[in-house]
Design a protein around this motif. Structure first.
Motif, PDB file in Angstrom:
ATOM      1  N   SER A 130       0.822  -1.217   0.000  1.00 49.70           N
ATOM      2  CA  SER A 130       0.000   0.000   0.000  1.00 49.70           C
ATOM      3  C   SER A 130       0.853   1.263   0.000  1.00 49.70           C
ATOM      4  O   SER A 130       0.468   2.282  -0.576  1.00 49.70           O
ATOM      5  CB  SER A 130      -0.926  -0.004   1.218  1.00 49.70           C
ATOM      6  N   CYS A 131       2.045   1.211   0.643  1.00 50.87           N
ATOM      7  CA  CYS A 131       2.927   2.379   0.671  1.00 50.87           C
ATOM      8  C   CYS A 131       3.582   2.635  -0.687  1.00 50.87           C
ATOM      9  O   CYS A 131       3.910   3.775  -1.026  1.00 50.87           O
ATOM     10  CB  CYS A 131       3.988   2.200   1.744  1.00 50.87           C
ATOM     11  N   ARG A 155      -2.203  -0.598   8.613  1.00 52.74           N
ATOM     12  CA  ARG A 155      -1.347   0.577   8.393  1.00 52.74           C
ATOM     13  C   ARG A 155      -1.221   1.406   9.666  1.00 52.74           C
ATOM     14  O   ARG A 155      -0.122   1.847  10.021  1.00 52.74           O
ATOM     15  CB  ARG A 155      -1.928   1.439   7.263  1.00 52.74           C
ATOM     16  N   LYS A 156      -2.335   1.612  10.367  1.00 51.31           N
ATOM     17  CA  LYS A 156      -2.292   2.407  11.591  1.00 51.31           C
ATOM     18  C   LYS A 156      -1.517   1.704  12.696  1.00 51.31           C
ATOM     19  O   LYS A 156      -0.840   2.337  13.507  1.00 51.31           O
ATOM     20  CB  LYS A 156      -3.715   2.693  12.062  1.00 51.31           C
ATOM     21  N   GLU A 157      -1.596   0.365  12.745  1.00 50.63           N
ATOM     22  CA  GLU A 157      -0.855  -0.372  13.764  1.00 50.63           C
ATOM     23  C   GLU A 157       0.657  -0.321  13.519  1.00 50.63           C
ATOM     24  O   GLU A 157       1.440  -0.162  14.455  1.00 50.63           O
ATOM     25  CB  GLU A 157      -1.331  -1.830  13.796  1.00 50.63           C
ATOM     26  N   LEU A 158       1.051  -0.468  12.248  1.00 55.12           N
ATOM     27  CA  LEU A 158       2.483  -0.557  11.936  1.00 55.12           C
ATOM     28  C   LEU A 158       3.130   0.812  11.742  1.00 55.12           C
ATOM     29  O   LEU A 158       4.300   1.000  12.100  1.00 55.12           O
ATOM     30  CB  LEU A 158       2.679  -1.407  10.680  1.00 55.12           C
ATOM     31  N   LEU A 159       2.402   1.767  11.177  1.00 56.93           N
ATOM     32  CA  LEU A 159       2.975   3.078  10.892  1.00 56.93           C
ATOM     33  C   LEU A 159       2.595   4.129  11.918  1.00 56.93           C
ATOM     34  O   LEU A 159       3.282   5.139  12.041  1.00 56.93           O
ATOM     35  CB  LEU A 159       2.521   3.553   9.499  1.00 56.93           C
ATOM     36  N   GLY A 160       1.502   3.910  12.632  1.00 61.39           N
ATOM     37  CA  GLY A 160       1.058   4.903  13.597  1.00 61.39           C
ATOM     38  C   GLY A 160       0.093   5.883  12.967  1.00 61.39           C
ATOM     39  O   GLY A 160      -0.093   5.955  11.750  1.00 61.39           O
ATOM     40  N   GLU A 161      -0.563   6.680  13.805  1.00 61.29           N
ATOM     41  CA  GLU A 161      -1.557   7.637  13.336  1.00 61.29           C
ATOM     42  C   GLU A 161      -0.900   8.805  12.614  1.00 61.29           C
ATOM     43  O   GLU A 161      -0.035   9.502  13.152  1.00 61.29           O
ATOM     44  CB  GLU A 161      -2.355   8.169  14.544  1.00 61.29           C
ATOM     45  N   MET A 167       9.436   5.365   0.911  1.00 62.76           N
ATOM     46  CA  MET A 167      10.157   4.233   0.347  1.00 62.76           C
ATOM     47  C   MET A 167      10.866   4.691  -0.926  1.00 62.76           C
ATOM     48  O   MET A 167      10.313   5.462  -1.723  1.00 62.76           O
ATOM     49  CB  MET A 167       9.196   3.090   0.029  1.00 62.76           C
ATOM     50  N   ILE A 168      12.059   4.240  -1.084  1.00 60.55           N
ATOM     51  CA  ILE A 168      12.858   4.572  -2.268  1.00 60.55           C
ATOM     52  C   ILE A 168      12.396   3.704  -3.419  1.00 60.55           C
ATOM     53  O   ILE A 168      12.254   2.481  -3.280  1.00 60.55           O
ATOM     54  CB  ILE A 168      14.365   4.352  -1.989  1.00 60.55           C
ATOM     55  N   GLN A 169      12.124   4.321  -4.536  1.00 58.99           N
ATOM     56  CA  GLN A 169      11.680   3.563  -5.696  1.00 58.99           C
ATOM     57  C   GLN A 169      12.827   2.689  -6.201  1.00 58.99           C
ATOM     58  O   GLN A 169      13.951   3.160  -6.379  1.00 58.99           O
ATOM     59  CB  GLN A 169      11.242   4.519  -6.810  1.00 58.99           C
ATOM     60  N   PRO A 170      12.584   1.416  -6.396  1.00 53.46           N
ATOM     61  CA  PRO A 170      13.646   0.527  -6.861  1.00 53.46           C
ATOM     62  C   PRO A 170      14.008   0.835  -8.305  1.00 53.46           C
ATOM     63  O   PRO A 170      13.210   1.411  -9.051  1.00 53.46           O
ATOM     64  CB  PRO A 170      13.008  -0.860  -6.737  1.00 53.46           C
TER      65      PRO A 170
END
Length: 349
Positions: A130-131, A155-161, A167-170
């Motif tokens: 999703s990111c 998303r809220k659990e792992l990244l926070g509110e 993320m760097i585009q590969p």
């Protein structure tokens, strides 16, 4: 009822999960949504919660015990208990039952729970997808077999509110690896769906087999033609292997109908005395009276009951009038010539 630490923990978890009261209650197991919002309102105003003493109940321990005993003595009917005693409210009565009798207070019918359980690695992979922004949340939810709201909660659990993950585009040469990861996720989701389909087919097969064993039904019977009482017998026979919330949708039976039929099966037979009288009248009259004559004898004794009830009770008790059937005329009188000797004895060579 709840300590200061429990209330603070609930409020902080409520804020962390994005102000989702239902999710907070399901995860922590307490309290209800109204109490949680009341605690949050107090916390938002003063940035803390009160540490006062627990309120003293206006009901004594004896009154609590009497109410719980009356509740169990009358088939766990909370409304009837409150009307008969005049106290307390139904939610408070259920709370007393859980406090005084934690094991007996548990209901047989439990609420449905989600069947989809994803591991922590799958949640992290879904959040990473999703990111990246290549797929929408609805597409990611379809891959993992969950709802879009579940992906948002992850998303809220792992990244926070209110946080985002940069993320760097590969580089261009790594796109093939990304495609392989996506295909792997799709294949794993497809395998899970196939396993669920196999599980459902096995469930339907077991139900049909059990219907033939218990209810003496033929193979290939339509489950829609079964009565609710017969469906309850099937569910009770398969409860040790399958969950209640898995059996009810297949048999197209609501949970309230299941609970009602269970209570009817446990209840006493209101025609117990009438059954005994019908048996005595049937035996005293040399087992030659049908339901119409039995009904007339009951009316003479002052017992008012429907003929249909008498006929149903006689069928259930196997009170059947034995009548000799006349044989039709047949001119066949058997073999009149002697049997021919078996000389060949099936040796045709």
């Amino acid at each position: 009822m709840y300590s200061y630490e429990d209330r603070i923990r609930a409020v902080k978890f409520y804020i962390t999960c994005g102000y989702n009261a239902a999710y907070t209650v399901s995860k922590l197991g307490y309290p209800d949504a109204s109490n949680l919002k009341h605690w949050y309102k107090e916390y938002s105003e003063s940035n803390d919660l009160h540490k006062g003493r627990k309120k003293v109940s206006k009901f004594s321990d004896r009154e609590k015990r009497d109410a719980v005993d009356y509740y169990f003595a009358h088939d766990r009917n909370a409304l009837q208990t409150v009307k008969a005693l005049g106290y307390p409210s139904r939610p408070l009565l259920i709370q007393w039952v859980k406090e005084l009798c934690p094991e007996e207070g548990k209901r047989r019918c439990k609420s449905f729970k989600s069947h989809v359980r994803c591991s922590q690695e799958e949640k992290i992979q879904a959040v990473m997808e999703s990111c990246k922004g290549n797929l929408k949340i609805a597409q990611i939810a379809e891959i993992y077999g969950v709802t879009p709201s579940a992906v948002s909660i992850w998303r809220k659990e792992l990244l926070g509110e209110g946080k985002t993950l940069k993320m760097i585009q590969p580089p261009a040469e790594d796109k093939s690896i990304e495609q392989l990861i996506r295909e792997k996720a799709e294949l794993e989701a497809k395998v899970k769906r196939l396993e669920n389909d196999v599980y459902k087919l096995q469930l339907e097969r077991d139900i049909l087999e059990k219907a033939g064993d218990i209810l003496k039904k033929e193979e290939g019977i339509n489950l829609d033609q079964l009565t609710n009482r017969e469906k309850v017998f099937l569910i009770d026979a398969l409860r040790n292997k399958y969950k209640l919330n898995e059996l009810l949708p297949v048999l197209k039976l609501s949970k309230s109908s299941y609970c009602y039929q269970v209570q009817c099966i446990k209840s006493k037979d209101k025609y117990k005395e009438l059954r005994q009288q019908i048996k005595e009248l049937f035996m005293c009259n040399k087992e030659i009276y049908g339901y119409r004559r039995i009904h007339c004898l009951l009316r003479k004794d002052g017992i008012i009951v429907s003929e249909k009830i008498v006929r149903r009770i006689m069928n259930e008790e196997q009170l059947i009038v034995k009548a000799a059937r006349k044989r039709k005329y047949n001119s066949y009188k058997g073999e009149i010539t002697p049997e021919v000797d078996n000389i060949i004895k099936r040796d045709f060579s």
